[in-house]
Write an enzyme that holds these catalytic residues in place. Sequence first.
Site, PDB file in Angstrom:
ATOM      1  N   ASN A  90     -18.293 -21.005 -16.257  1.00  0.00           N
ATOM      2  CA  ASN A  90     -17.353 -20.597 -15.445  1.00  0.00           C
ATOM      3  C   ASN A  90     -16.297 -19.749 -16.130  1.00  0.00           C
ATOM      4  O   ASN A  90     -15.291 -20.517 -16.585  1.00  0.00           O
ATOM      5  CB  ASN A  90     -16.646 -21.849 -14.712  1.00  0.00           C
ATOM      6  CG  ASN A  90     -17.350 -22.322 -13.407  1.00  0.00           C
ATOM      7  OD1 ASN A  90     -18.523 -22.054 -13.581  1.00  0.00           O
ATOM      8  ND2 ASN A  90     -17.183 -23.319 -12.895  1.00  0.00           N
ATOM      9  N   SER A 107     -31.180 -32.266 -13.321  1.00  0.00           N
ATOM     10  CA  SER A 107     -30.372 -33.243 -12.459  1.00  0.00           C
ATOM     11  C   SER A 107     -30.657 -34.477 -13.267  1.00  0.00           C
ATOM     12  O   SER A 107     -30.904 -34.851 -14.461  1.00  0.00           O
ATOM     13  CB  SER A 107     -31.051 -33.372 -11.119  1.00  0.00           C
ATOM     14  OG  SER A 107     -32.450 -34.314 -11.322  1.00  0.00           O
ATOM     15  N   HIS A 120     -27.158 -21.579 -14.705  1.00  0.00           N
ATOM     16  CA  HIS A 120     -26.275 -22.758 -15.349  1.00  0.00           C
ATOM     17  C   HIS A 120     -26.886 -24.152 -14.915  1.00  0.00           C
ATOM     18  O   HIS A 120     -26.461 -25.156 -15.332  1.00  0.00           O
ATOM     19  CB  HIS A 120     -24.822 -22.583 -14.949  1.00  0.00           C
ATOM     20  CG  HIS A 120     -24.438 -23.267 -13.534  1.00  0.00           C
ATOM     21  ND1 HIS A 120     -25.221 -23.052 -12.291  1.00  0.00           N
ATOM     22  CD2 HIS A 120     -23.391 -24.285 -13.255  1.00  0.00           C
ATOM     23  CE1 HIS A 120     -24.698 -23.912 -11.345  1.00  0.00           C
ATOM     24  NE2 HIS A 120     -23.659 -24.418 -12.063  1.00  0.00           N
TER      25      HIS A 120
END
Length: 484
Positions: free
Chosen positions: A349, A383, A405
Amino acid sequence: MEKVKISNREIGALGINDLDMLVAFSRVANGLLQNEVMDKETIMANLEALIEDPAPYALKRNGKFKNIADKVIELRTAGKFIKQTRSIHQLKKELMSFPVFGPEHIEVGALAQMKTAIQLPISIAGALMPDAHQGYGLPIGGVLATNADTIIPYAVGADIACRMCLSIFDMPATLVDTERDKLRTLLLDHTHFGMGSKTKVHFDTSLFDRPEWDAVKTVKTLKDKAYAQLGTSGTGNHFVEWGELTISENALEGIPAGNYLALLSHSGSRGFGGNIANTYSEIAMKKTQLPKEAKHLAWLDMNTDEGQEYWLAMNLAGDYASANHHEIHNKIARALHIQPAMRIENHHNFAWKEKLSDGTDVMVHRKGATPAGKGVLGIIPGSMSTPGFVVKGKGDESSINSASHGAGRLMSRSAAFKTINKADVLQNLIHKKITLIGSGLDEAPMVYKDINAVMAAQTDLVEVVAKFQPRIVRMADPKEKAED
């Protein structure tokens, strides 16, 4: 250090077309600023609101802005002071093409947001990663190159410099089973999660000796908060986890092929970055007027005070986010009595000054996208129960040297709470031999896209050099509001 001033140009940009009023506004604004009654952003916000509607300010007895509010009303009554309407920047009429990687994995909302972003008058190129999903302004998983003298706070994101960090230890991966309790305790002892989480014991605070902390008032006021939160993690999809790292032959220089114990973390610049993002996003939206559908894509001019302030603050937030990860990894390494053999990390980011393949200078915004220049190492997680990957960028020009990402969300948090069955999650974790500390149904493995399908959609962008399988995962308490 020279004191900050509010220039006549900045005040005039609010729409003032009367010289006497310009002088009066400047006197009041700079008086409040120099006497530290208010910061610059608050003063400018009040002046803009006053020009829009002076009545509330005129009615406030002994108010800081009462005199100029009275004067505005007096002149308007005489028809002499009319607020100039700032022009709205129009979007380009023709839609510039941009590559979409793995279009079958991308929701309509994310695609629509990217189409709006590419039509900005300052946009030069863009790309959409296979994990993309809808966000604010630029979609998460969106990459946008704009004119080099512009920067879009919302295209960087609310969690500035959210990043990945991986420490590889020269220890067998089997320790996640044989020393599970010890490794779990290390996470509990050396990680801190939550929106207001703080730490009292630090490993290295040298970052706070840098002059940037005192260069901008907005940053200076957040220094104590940043110091208190050094070495902490956020909520939502932020995590610190132990796992098994499988490295291919000759994939990482200096690290033989094999299975290693590794520590992986994901979080950003905490409350410091969040406050910077909110402050300068609001300024950008006031300075740059755009059609409603593009309002969150408002930019700052890098040749203005606000643009330079945001650039300084964003880069400092990047270094701060890195320091946060280093605090966690260094404390755990010290407790293990071993230094990592290698550490790999990257932002996803952020905004970078780069050049396109034709030599054009641009500002590249990667909101939820990993830098993937040729030979550049990065980390793409899956995850809590699916693998993540250490990758090496291929320098693909069409993607603007970028990759995904992560896996990307399949559903919103509210949808997850309504549809995910807790028993199914527990069964999944047992099957994958995952020990979980914290988290809630909104971060269940089922809310994410298939990471293997996402990776297959970007084989032109990155080469996989190692695979990380999570085994002991810590996240924020499920009652915490998600920050990501």
